[in-house]
Design a protein around this motif. Structure first.
Motif, PDB file in Angstrom:
ATOM      1  N   THR A  57      34.798  -2.226  -1.173  1.00 14.74           N
ATOM      2  CA  THR A  57      34.597  -1.805  -2.559  1.00 14.74           C
ATOM      3  C   THR A  57      35.741  -2.321  -3.407  1.00 14.74           C
ATOM      4  OG1 THR A  57      33.472   0.208  -1.800  1.00 14.74           O
ATOM      5  CG2 THR A  57      34.252   0.193  -4.087  1.00 14.74           C
ATOM      6  N   TYR A  60      36.886  -2.967  -7.907  1.00 18.98           N
ATOM      7  CA  TYR A  60      36.520  -2.919  -9.314  1.00 18.98           C
ATOM      8  C   TYR A  60      35.854  -4.236  -9.672  1.00 18.98           C
ATOM      9  CZ  TYR A  60      39.368   1.248  -9.815  1.00 18.98           C
ATOM     10  OH  TYR A  60      39.871   2.510  -9.687  1.00 18.98           O
ATOM     11  N   PHE A  83      25.564  -5.821 -16.035  1.00 22.48           N
ATOM     12  CA  PHE A  83      25.441  -4.468 -15.506  1.00 22.48           C
ATOM     13  C   PHE A  83      26.370  -3.523 -16.257  1.00 22.48           C
ATOM     14  CE2 PHE A  83      24.513  -7.542 -12.187  1.00 22.48           C
ATOM     15  CZ  PHE A  83      23.234  -7.151 -11.802  1.00 22.48           C
ATOM     16  N   CYS A 119      28.648  -0.204 -14.978  1.00 20.84           N
ATOM     17  CA  CYS A 119      29.006  -0.308 -13.561  1.00 20.84           C
ATOM     18  C   CYS A 119      30.368  -0.985 -13.472  1.00 20.84           C
ATOM     19  CB  CYS A 119      27.965  -1.117 -12.804  1.00 20.84           C
ATOM     20  SG  CYS A 119      26.368  -0.304 -12.703  1.00 20.84           S
ATOM     21  N   TYR A 120      31.325  -0.274 -12.904  1.00 21.01           N
ATOM     22  CA  TYR A 120      32.699  -0.778 -12.864  1.00 21.01           C
ATOM     23  C   TYR A 120      33.219  -1.019 -11.453  1.00 21.01           C
ATOM     24  CZ  TYR A 120      32.282   0.676 -17.656  1.00 21.01           C
ATOM     25  OH  TYR A 120      31.831   0.813 -18.940  1.00 21.01           O
ATOM     26  N   THR A 121      32.410  -0.703 -10.462  1.00 24.19           N
ATOM     27  CA  THR A 121      32.756  -1.000  -9.072  1.00 24.19           C
ATOM     28  C   THR A 121      31.525  -1.563  -8.379  1.00 24.19           C
ATOM     29  OG1 THR A 121      32.160   1.212  -8.274  1.00 24.19           O
ATOM     30  CG2 THR A 121      34.484   0.850  -8.893  1.00 24.19           C
ATOM     31  N   VAL A 122      31.785  -2.288  -7.318  1.00 24.82           N
ATOM     32  CA  VAL A 122      30.714  -2.807  -6.465  1.00 24.82           C
ATOM     33  C   VAL A 122      31.187  -2.650  -5.025  1.00 24.82           C
ATOM     34  CG1 VAL A 122      31.543  -5.198  -6.519  1.00 24.82           C
ATOM     35  CG2 VAL A 122      29.138  -4.742  -6.029  1.00 24.82           C
ATOM     36  N   PHE A 128      25.892  -0.903  -6.264  1.00 24.54           N
ATOM     37  CA  PHE A 128      26.577  -0.324  -7.412  1.00 24.54           C
ATOM     38  C   PHE A 128      25.728   0.802  -7.968  1.00 24.54           C
ATOM     39  CE2 PHE A 128      24.536  -4.315  -8.487  1.00 24.54           C
ATOM     40  CZ  PHE A 128      23.679  -3.980  -9.520  1.00 24.54           C
ATOM     41  N   GLY A 129      26.342   1.586  -8.842  1.00 20.14           N
ATOM     42  CA  GLY A 129      25.627   2.701  -9.453  1.00 20.14           C
ATOM     43  C   GLY A 129      25.368   3.829  -8.466  1.00 20.14           C
ATOM     44  N   GLU A 130      24.292   4.560  -8.720  1.00 18.67           N
ATOM     45  CA  GLU A 130      23.963   5.725  -7.886  1.00 18.67           C
ATOM     46  C   GLU A 130      23.709   5.342  -6.435  1.00 18.67           C
ATOM     47  OE1 GLU A 130      20.893   8.194  -9.560  1.00 18.67           O
ATOM     48  OE2 GLU A 130      21.795   8.107 -11.547  1.00 18.67           O
ATOM     49  N   GLN A 190      25.066   2.967  -4.734  1.00 18.09           N
ATOM     50  CA  GLN A 190      26.369   2.730  -4.115  1.00 18.09           C
ATOM     51  C   GLN A 190      26.959   4.046  -3.607  1.00 18.09           C
ATOM     52  OE1 GLN A 190      29.394   1.723  -6.957  1.00 18.09           O
ATOM     53  NE2 GLN A 190      30.738   0.842  -5.427  1.00 18.09           N
ATOM     54  N   LEU A 209      34.685   7.524  -7.283  1.00 15.44           N
ATOM     55  CA  LEU A 209      33.228   7.433  -7.444  1.00 15.44           C
ATOM     56  C   LEU A 209      32.569   8.798  -7.369  1.00 15.44           C
ATOM     57  CD1 LEU A 209      32.649   4.290  -5.247  1.00 15.44           C
ATOM     58  CD2 LEU A 209      32.895   4.398  -7.713  1.00 15.44           C
TER      59      LEU A 209
END
Length: 99
Positions: A26, A28, A34, A37-40, A77-79, A81, A99
């Motif tokens: 993970t 930033y 997107f 969304c600030y993390t992947v 990412f998002g929910e 993730q 998160l």
């Protein structure tokens, strides 16, 4: 563009992926496609069949795999993730990135 990632963490992820393990990384991230969304989280494994099978349990489609030659992976990412990180007990990553 990636942020908040140490070289050692990247090397560990790459080694795990090359060894055929399902591995999580993970960081930033910023991509105008997107917003919000600030993390992947990259979930990789060089055993494509293993990665496909792993993804099916979370309704991830095979065609979502980034077919990087050495490091095939899903981007989360998002929910989704957060849901998968919780299910996979990746609490350190959840805490590190709030998160």
């Amino acid at each position: 563009m990636a942020f908040g990632l140490k070289r050692k963490e990247l090397h560990q992820w790459k080694n795990s992926v090359k060894n055929g393990e399902i591995s999580f990384l993970t960081h930033y991230w910023q991509d105008d496609r997107f917003p919000g969304c600030y993390t992947v989280t990259k979930v990789g494994c060089n055993d494509r069949k293993k990665l496909i099978s792993w993804g099916k349990q979370y309704q991830l489609q095979e065609n979502w795999i980034h077919a990087d030659k050495d490091f095939p992976h899903f981007d989360l990412f998002g929910e989704k993730q957060i849901e998968i990180l919780l299910e996979e007990n990746q609490l350190e990553q959840i805490e590190k990135f709030n998160l």
